[in-house]
Design a protein around this motif. Structure first.
Motif, mmCIF file in Angstrom:
data_model
loop_
_atom_site.group_PDB
_atom_site.id
_atom_site.type_symbol
_atom_site.label_atom_id
_atom_site.label_comp_id
_atom_site.label_asym_id
_atom_site.label_seq_id
_atom_site.Cartn_x
_atom_site.Cartn_y
_atom_site.Cartn_z
ATOM 1 N N LEU A 21 -3.129 3.515 25.703
ATOM 2 C CA LEU A 21 -3.188 3.889 24.362
ATOM 3 C C LEU A 21 -4.667 4.578 23.949
ATOM 4 C CD1 LEU A 21 -1.068 1.018 23.181
ATOM 5 C CD2 LEU A 21 -0.190 3.345 23.590
ATOM 6 N N GLN A 22 -5.673 3.794 24.158
ATOM 7 C CA GLN A 22 -6.742 4.495 23.760
ATOM 8 C C GLN A 22 -7.450 5.767 24.124
ATOM 9 O OE1 GLN A 22 -10.399 2.391 25.587
ATOM 10 N NE2 GLN A 22 -11.425 2.227 23.530
ATOM 11 N N LEU A 23 -6.775 6.096 25.599
ATOM 12 C CA LEU A 23 -6.904 7.366 25.844
ATOM 13 C C LEU A 23 -6.233 8.431 25.382
ATOM 14 C CD1 LEU A 23 -8.586 9.591 27.860
ATOM 15 C CD2 LEU A 23 -6.910 8.731 29.763
ATOM 16 N N ARG A 24 -5.032 8.027 25.294
ATOM 17 C CA ARG A 24 -3.925 8.729 24.526
ATOM 18 C C ARG A 24 -4.402 9.206 23.156
ATOM 19 N NH1 ARG A 24 1.640 6.382 26.596
ATOM 20 N NH2 ARG A 24 2.081 6.159 24.493
ATOM 21 N N ILE A 25 -4.912 8.344 22.283
ATOM 22 C CA ILE A 25 -5.223 8.449 20.886
ATOM 23 C C ILE A 25 -6.567 9.308 20.886
ATOM 24 C CG2 ILE A 25 -6.041 7.404 18.939
ATOM 25 C CD1 ILE A 25 -4.128 5.034 19.750
ATOM 26 N N GLU A 26 -7.560 9.128 21.742
ATOM 27 C CA GLU A 26 -8.598 9.927 21.904
ATOM 28 C C GLU A 26 -8.404 11.291 21.998
ATOM 29 O OE1 GLU A 26 -12.839 10.245 24.706
ATOM 30 O OE2 GLU A 26 -11.364 9.063 25.304
ATOM 31 N N LYS A 54 -13.872 2.694 39.309
ATOM 32 C CA LYS A 54 -14.527 1.586 39.077
ATOM 33 C C LYS A 54 -14.325 0.835 37.663
ATOM 34 C CE LYS A 54 -18.624 3.354 41.363
ATOM 35 N NZ LYS A 54 -19.878 4.239 41.236
ATOM 36 N N GLY A 55 -13.021 0.717 37.545
ATOM 37 C CA GLY A 55 -12.108 0.056 36.367
ATOM 38 C C GLY A 55 -12.197 0.949 35.118
ATOM 39 N N GLN A 56 -12.779 2.182 35.209
ATOM 40 C CA GLN A 56 -12.425 3.269 33.891
ATOM 41 C C GLN A 56 -11.320 4.151 34.208
ATOM 42 O OE1 GLN A 56 -16.145 5.587 33.250
ATOM 43 N NE2 GLN A 56 -15.433 6.305 31.378
ATOM 44 N N LEU A 57 -10.648 4.318 33.158
ATOM 45 C CA LEU A 57 -9.530 5.136 33.048
ATOM 46 C C LEU A 57 -9.916 6.644 33.125
ATOM 47 C CD1 LEU A 57 -6.311 5.276 33.133
ATOM 48 C CD2 LEU A 57 -6.311 5.161 30.769
ATOM 49 N N LEU A 58 -9.522 7.334 33.969
ATOM 50 C CA LEU A 58 -9.820 8.895 34.331
ATOM 51 C C LEU A 58 -8.661 9.678 33.609
ATOM 52 C CD1 LEU A 58 -11.409 8.940 37.549
ATOM 53 C CD2 LEU A 58 -12.406 8.318 35.478
ATOM 54 N N ALA A 59 -7.661 9.260 34.272
ATOM 55 C CA ALA A 59 -6.376 10.074 34.076
ATOM 56 C C ALA A 59 -5.081 9.245 33.793
ATOM 57 C CB ALA A 59 -6.155 11.117 34.782
ATOM 58 N N TYR A 60 -3.967 9.824 33.190
ATOM 59 C CA TYR A 60 -2.852 9.259 32.893
ATOM 60 C C TYR A 60 -1.504 9.990 32.646
ATOM 61 C CZ TYR A 60 0.708 6.735 30.162
ATOM 62 O OH TYR A 60 1.892 6.310 29.836
ATOM 63 N N SER A 61 -0.556 9.593 33.104
ATOM 64 C CA SER A 61 0.640 10.289 32.762
ATOM 65 C C SER A 61 1.799 9.239 32.646
ATOM 66 C CB SER A 61 1.135 11.358 33.749
ATOM 67 O OG SER A 61 1.429 10.692 34.969
ATOM 68 N N ARG A 62 2.835 9.662 31.797
ATOM 69 C CA ARG A 62 4.143 8.878 31.659
ATOM 70 C C ARG A 62 5.367 9.587 32.536
ATOM 71 N NH1 ARG A 62 6.109 7.546 25.575
ATOM 72 N NH2 ARG A 62 6.670 9.864 25.490
ATOM 73 N N ILE A 63 5.980 8.745 33.366
ATOM 74 C CA ILE A 63 7.011 9.181 34.199
ATOM 75 C C ILE A 63 8.266 8.570 33.504
ATOM 76 C CG2 ILE A 63 8.093 9.425 36.454
ATOM 77 C CD1 ILE A 63 5.185 8.918 37.397
ATOM 78 N N ILE A 64 9.121 9.429 33.020
ATOM 79 C CA ILE A 64 10.196 9.044 32.072
ATOM 80 C C ILE A 64 11.438 9.216 32.892
ATOM 81 C CG2 ILE A 64 11.504 9.345 30.058
ATOM 82 C CD1 ILE A 64 8.983 10.762 28.895
ATOM 83 N N PRO A 65 12.395 8.091 33.342
ATOM 84 C CA PRO A 65 13.416 8.122 33.902
ATOM 85 C C PRO A 65 14.540 9.106 33.181
ATOM 86 C CG PRO A 65 13.062 6.014 33.461
ATOM 87 C CD PRO A 65 12.161 6.772 32.457
ATOM 88 N N PRO A 66 15.465 9.647 34.046
ATOM 89 C CA PRO A 66 16.604 10.344 33.353
ATOM 90 C C PRO A 66 17.341 9.988 32.330
ATOM 91 C CG PRO A 66 16.788 10.304 35.810
ATOM 92 C CD PRO A 66 15.597 9.305 35.313
ATOM 93 N N GLY A 67 17.779 10.542 31.599
ATOM 94 C CA GLY A 67 18.834 9.933 30.406
ATOM 95 C C GLY A 67 17.785 9.548 29.051
ATOM 96 N N ILE A 68 16.406 9.527 29.252
ATOM 97 C CA ILE A 68 15.891 9.175 27.983
ATOM 98 C C ILE A 68 15.197 10.465 27.156
ATOM 99 C CG2 ILE A 68 13.609 8.231 27.236
ATOM 100 C CD1 ILE A 68 14.098 6.294 29.513
ATOM 101 N N SER A 69 14.664 11.366 27.998
ATOM 102 C CA SER A 69 14.177 12.511 27.359
ATOM 103 C C SER A 69 15.145 13.868 27.390
ATOM 104 C CB SER A 69 12.807 13.203 27.613
ATOM 105 O OG SER A 69 11.778 12.181 27.469
ATOM 106 N N TYR A 70 15.759 13.725 28.677
ATOM 107 C CA TYR A 70 16.716 14.730 28.995
ATOM 108 C C TYR A 70 17.787 13.935 29.772
ATOM 109 C CZ TYR A 70 12.682 17.706 28.076
ATOM 110 O OH TYR A 70 11.483 18.028 27.500
#
Length: 144
Positions: A21-26, A54-70
């Motif tokens: 959440l911190q990265l997404r908000i940033e 080394k424990g630092q979040l570099l990258a992120y994505s959210r994988i959404i199942p069928p039926g939620i967005s489409y």
């Protein structure tokens, strides 16, 4: 070496969720100066794909199942790379691995994304094609 992991919402630790959440908000709220509702209930049903070093979040994505967005397609969203690690092809690795994870979880089903318009060329590199006209989402031009 980047450690890539995919977890359900319930598998995330509170610390991992905080960093996500911190990265997404940033990036999406502060850097892009957009006020939007980030916690949209999709997180609860989605898979969360992270790249850490080394424990630092570099990258992120959210994988959404069928039926939620489409109705009949999965989706990948909230694709983000930390500003500290841009220009190192981590975004490309992130999306490539996100696609692999989506197919691994759901099988070879369609994947539809809603992308910021300026990233069209990036997603075309992964064989995505534009559908329809651009539209505003949270004051930022997007394309399906």
């Amino acid at each position: 070496m980047i450690k890539w992991e995919c977890k359900t919402f319930n598998e995330l630790t509170t610390e991992a969720l905080y960093r996500i959440l911190q990265l997404r908000i940033e990036v999406f709220a502060v850097e892009q100066q957009v006020i939007y509702q980030d916690c949209d209930n999709k997180d609860l049903k989605s898979y969360h794909f992270t790249g850490t070093l080394k424990g630092q979040l570099l990258a992120y994505s959210r994988i959404i199942p069928p039926g939620i967005s489409y109705p009949d397609a999965a989706s990948i969203g909230r694709v983000v790379t930390s500003p500290l690690f841009r220009g190192k092809s981590i975004g490309k690795q992130l999306f490539e691995k996100s696609l692999y994870e989506a197919y691994n979880i759901f099988g070879k089903i369609p994947i539809i994304i809603s992308a910021q318009l300026y990233l069209v060329k990036f997603y075309e590199n992964f064989s995505f094609i534009q559908i329809g006209n651009s539209y505003l989402e949270d004051s930022i031009p997007h394309i399906t």
